[in-house]
Design a protein around this motif. Structure first.
Motif: not given
Length: 173
Positions: A45-53, A153-173
């Motif tokens: 899940s952390e990898h997915a969050d970072v990549y999508f951001n 191939e340009g299929h991820n180009d629209s992501v930047k237009l549709k979504f904004k980066p989200q702050p990552r959840a704080k680590a549990v500590g």
């Protein structure tokens, strides 16, 4: 899909520490250990969050995911020339025939691509974000192959237009 901090809280710091210490060992050494499965889920899940951001922030065509991107992409398109990476179905990547082809593809990168077989979350529709309905668990090198194709191939180009980066959840500590 449970959030990483929810999973971490459920198994606790000690459980996370214990599970994290063994994540690099071969999977066949383990049974169905709930704390280990939770640690894998957190890491994926952390990898997915970072990549999508990242793809929400920069031009995906400029991204390098591994030192082996060119080889992964070339071999992927040689072996799967017609796979429509823009929008995939679970059946296209997980039916019995596809599993055999993907297993051979992925195993060819063993010893070359770090963490080639780690469970990784893949978006089925490249134009949408991660969600329960738009996510499938795949080996890391399969994720790389599909995302490299989407980026080049340009299929991820629209992501930047549709979504904004989200702050990552704080680590549990």
């Amino acid at each position: 899909m449970a959030l990483p901090d929810e999973i971490a809280q459920a198994i606790g710091i000690q459980g996370l520490g214990n599970a994290a210490s063994v994540l690099s060992r071969p999977a066949d050494e383990f049974g169905n250990d709930a704390s280990l499965e939770a640690a894998w889920a957190v890491k994926a899940s952390e990898h997915a969050d970072v990549y999508f951001n990242i793809i929400c922030s920069v031009d995906p065509k400029l991204l390098r995911l591994t030192p082996h991107d060119d080889e992964i992409y070339k071999r992927f398109r040689e072996q799967f020339p017609e796979l429509p990476v823009q929008k995939l179905t679970t059946d296209q990547i997980k039916n019995e025939e596809a599993k055999k082809e993907w297993r051979a593809f992925c195993n060819s990168f063993e010893g070359k691509v770090e963490d080639f077989s780690f469970a990784t979350l893949l978006r089925l529709d490249s134009g949408d974000e991660y969600s329960q309905d738009n996510t499938e668990v795949v080996p890391r090198v399969q994720f790389y192959a599909v995302e490299l194709a989407r980026n080049r191939e340009g299929h991820n180009d629209s992501v930047k237009l549709k979504f904004k980066p989200q702050p990552r959840a704080k680590a549990v500590g």
